[in-house]
Design a protein around this motif. Structure first.
Motif, mmCIF file in Angstrom:
data_model
loop_
_atom_site.group_PDB
_atom_site.id
_atom_site.type_symbol
_atom_site.label_atom_id
_atom_site.label_comp_id
_atom_site.label_asym_id
_atom_site.label_seq_id
_atom_site.Cartn_x
_atom_site.Cartn_y
_atom_site.Cartn_z
ATOM 1 N N LYS A 81 38.033 79.277 81.070
ATOM 2 C CA LYS A 81 38.197 78.253 80.032
ATOM 3 C C LYS A 81 37.472 78.686 78.756
ATOM 4 O O LYS A 81 36.366 79.200 78.805
ATOM 5 C CB LYS A 81 37.656 76.904 80.513
ATOM 6 N N LYS A 82 38.121 78.444 77.625
ATOM 7 C CA LYS A 82 37.511 78.763 76.342
ATOM 8 C C LYS A 82 36.653 77.592 75.851
ATOM 9 O O LYS A 82 37.040 76.442 76.012
ATOM 10 C CB LYS A 82 38.588 79.079 75.303
ATOM 11 N N PRO A 83 35.519 77.903 75.263
ATOM 12 C CA PRO A 83 34.713 76.829 74.669
ATOM 13 C C PRO A 83 35.493 76.107 73.572
ATOM 14 O O PRO A 83 36.253 76.727 72.819
ATOM 15 C CB PRO A 83 33.514 77.587 74.083
ATOM 16 N N LEU A 84 35.329 74.789 73.499
ATOM 17 C CA LEU A 84 35.979 73.974 72.463
ATOM 18 C C LEU A 84 34.885 73.464 71.538
ATOM 19 O O LEU A 84 34.058 72.643 71.935
ATOM 20 C CB LEU A 84 36.731 72.807 73.105
ATOM 21 N N ILE A 85 34.870 73.955 70.298
ATOM 22 C CA ILE A 85 33.740 73.675 69.401
ATOM 23 C C ILE A 85 34.221 73.095 68.072
ATOM 24 O O ILE A 85 35.159 73.606 67.459
ATOM 25 C CB ILE A 85 32.928 74.960 69.147
ATOM 26 N N LEU A 86 33.574 72.023 67.650
ATOM 27 C CA LEU A 86 33.829 71.420 66.337
ATOM 28 C C LEU A 86 32.555 71.480 65.502
ATOM 29 O O LEU A 86 31.535 70.916 65.869
ATOM 30 C CB LEU A 86 34.276 69.964 66.487
ATOM 31 N N HIS A 87 32.643 72.151 64.358
ATOM 32 C CA HIS A 87 31.559 72.142 63.375
ATOM 33 C C HIS A 87 31.900 71.102 62.321
ATOM 34 O O HIS A 87 32.844 71.271 61.541
ATOM 35 C CB HIS A 87 31.413 73.525 62.732
ATOM 36 N N ILE A 88 31.136 70.031 62.308
ATOM 37 C CA ILE A 88 31.384 68.940 61.356
ATOM 38 C C ILE A 88 30.722 69.293 60.033
ATOM 39 O O ILE A 88 29.498 69.390 59.944
ATOM 40 C CB ILE A 88 30.838 67.609 61.899
ATOM 41 N N THR A 89 31.532 69.493 59.005
ATOM 42 C CA THR A 89 31.016 69.905 57.695
ATOM 43 C C THR A 89 30.854 68.703 56.775
ATOM 44 O O THR A 89 31.582 67.713 56.891
ATOM 45 C CB THR A 89 31.972 70.919 57.043
ATOM 46 N N PRO A 90 29.924 68.778 55.815
ATOM 47 C CA PRO A 90 29.678 67.651 54.911
ATOM 48 C C PRO A 90 30.750 67.470 53.843
ATOM 49 O O PRO A 90 30.820 66.438 53.188
ATOM 50 C CB PRO A 90 28.328 68.007 54.273
ATOM 51 N N GLU A 91 31.625 68.466 53.678
ATOM 52 C CA GLU A 91 32.639 68.400 52.634
ATOM 53 C C GLU A 91 33.723 67.370 52.936
ATOM 54 O O GLU A 91 34.362 66.834 52.028
ATOM 55 C CB GLU A 91 33.307 69.770 52.427
ATOM 56 N N LYS A 92 33.932 67.095 54.219
ATOM 57 C CA LYS A 92 34.980 66.155 54.611
ATOM 58 C C LYS A 92 34.388 65.009 55.424
ATOM 59 O O LYS A 92 33.288 65.117 55.973
ATOM 60 C CB LYS A 92 36.054 66.882 55.430
ATOM 61 N N ASP A 93 35.135 63.911 55.518
ATOM 62 C CA ASP A 93 34.692 62.763 56.299
ATOM 63 C C ASP A 93 34.507 63.167 57.761
ATOM 64 O O ASP A 93 35.433 63.721 58.375
ATOM 65 C CB ASP A 93 35.715 61.628 56.185
ATOM 66 N N SER A 94 33.334 62.893 58.311
ATOM 67 C CA SER A 94 33.019 63.334 59.671
ATOM 68 C C SER A 94 33.925 62.684 60.716
ATOM 69 O O SER A 94 34.369 63.344 61.663
ATOM 70 C CB SER A 94 31.554 63.044 59.998
ATOM 71 N N GLN A 95 34.210 61.395 60.557
ATOM 72 C CA GLN A 95 35.066 60.713 61.531
ATOM 73 C C GLN A 95 36.486 61.278 61.517
ATOM 74 O O GLN A 95 37.119 61.401 62.572
ATOM 75 C CB GLN A 95 35.075 59.210 61.250
#
Length: 335
Positions: free
Chosen positions: A215-229
């Motif tokens: 299984k591949k890791p599933l990663i989300l980097h939440i950046t400040p440039e866009k709405d986090s939600q």
């Protein structure tokens, strides 16, 4: 300008011996004192006056520098530091670097004038990104007591207090697997910080190990440039099989839980979520967020005790140490 550390290296003696020799301490032999003074004169050594002031005075005050005083975790550590310092007869001066390298440098410079006996610091984001550690190197070279906590720098030889980030991420992955979760994701707003990188790397290693690289890791980097939600919503929509989430910080876990509920997911039936947070953050959602408690209170206490130990052993060649505070996994309802 040459430092005591560089003089010690050239003479193949300890920094402590150089310092004592420059002050003509009776503990040091005449020959060594003459060698140190001769080399210091040759290189036109000048003592750091701020460091001299700090060493000569006992202020019963500790300088504490944090990157974000409004962050719940740092606020709790600060409260613990203040309580423990007060119990030991010390006051604290708090500076907020606001994630700025320059503000961090300015705070150290101002407090190094003899206002405090030593420092407790969590490093700013900008310092980590620019890799400019000169202000901390200066403190270490002048043997000014320095304790780093949570956000620490491996290249700075000082005492440190951290949590076991690697073990915590593995603990979270294992807990989700025990619940039957197979598509476990990782979300983070602190991916550019050392602690964020370590938590993410440990998550990746745990996924590879437990699922035999299938299984591949599933990663989300939440950046400040866009709405986090919006970023979290898109991530879940693009990966509909996700049934477990680990958040690296005290905000993204609660945000992920709330977004998932708004999308119709049942928590924890459809998705289990664990976040690096504390009880107060956990209570901001229904159901409550299950957390990896970073033990902010214990961390604060440990930094003060380590600094006191260092202050009492200034003249000794006591090796620098790293104290690891264990995390606790609390299932509050989202696991």
């Amino acid at each position: 300008m040459i430092t005591q550390k560089e003089l010690a290296k050239k003479l193949n003696i300890s920094i402590s011996t150089v310092s004592k020799a420059l002050n003509n301490s009776p503990e040091i032999g005449k020959e060594t004192i003459e060698r140190v003074h001769a080399l210091a004169k040759f290189y036109k050594y000048q003592p750091n006056q701020n460091a001299v002031n700090l060493k000569k005075r006992e202020t019963k005050t500790i300088g504490v520098i944090v990157p974000n005083i409004t962050n719940r975790f740092f606020a709790k550590v600060l409260f613990s530091i203040q309580e423990e310092a007060s119990n030991l007869g010390y006051n604290i001066i708090i500076c907020n670097s606001n994630e700025s390298l320059q503000k961090e440098k300015d705070s150290l410079k101002v407090l190094s004038n003899g206002s405090v006996d030593g420092f407790i610091v969590a490093v700013s984001e900008e310092t980590q990104l620019t890799k400019d550690y000169s202000h901390f190197e200066g403190l270490v070279n002048e043997e000014i007591p320095l304790i780093m906590f949570d956000r620490v720098l491996d290249k700075i030889n000082c005492d440190k207090v951290i949590i076991d980030d690697a073990d915590a991420s593995k603990k979270a992955v294992n807990a989700l697997i025990e619940k039957g979760r197979e598509q476990i994701a990782f979300v983070s707003t602190i991916f550019d910080l050392n602690v964020g990188k370590l938590r993410e790397h440990s998550y990746e290693e745990a996924i590879k190990f437990n699922f035999n690289n299938k299984k591949k890791p599933l990663i989300l980097h939440i950046t400040p440039e866009k709405d986090s939600q919006s970023q979290i919503r898109s991530f879940l929509e693009n990966n509909p099989k996700i049934d477990g989430v680990i958040s690296a910080d005290n905000i993204s876990g609660t945000q992920t839980l709330n977004v998932a509920i708004s999308m119709g997911y049942k928590i924890p039936e459809a998705i289990s979520i664990i976040g690096f947070a504390d009880d107060a953050i956990s209570k901001l959602s229904v159901p409550k967020l299950s957390i990896l408690d970073q033990n902010a209170t214990k961390m604060g206490e440990a930094t003060v005790h380590l600094l006191m130990k260092r202050l009492k052993n200034k003249a000794d060649e006591m090796p620098k140490s790293t104290q690891i505070i264990p995390t606790v996994l609390n299932n509050a309802g989202s696991l």
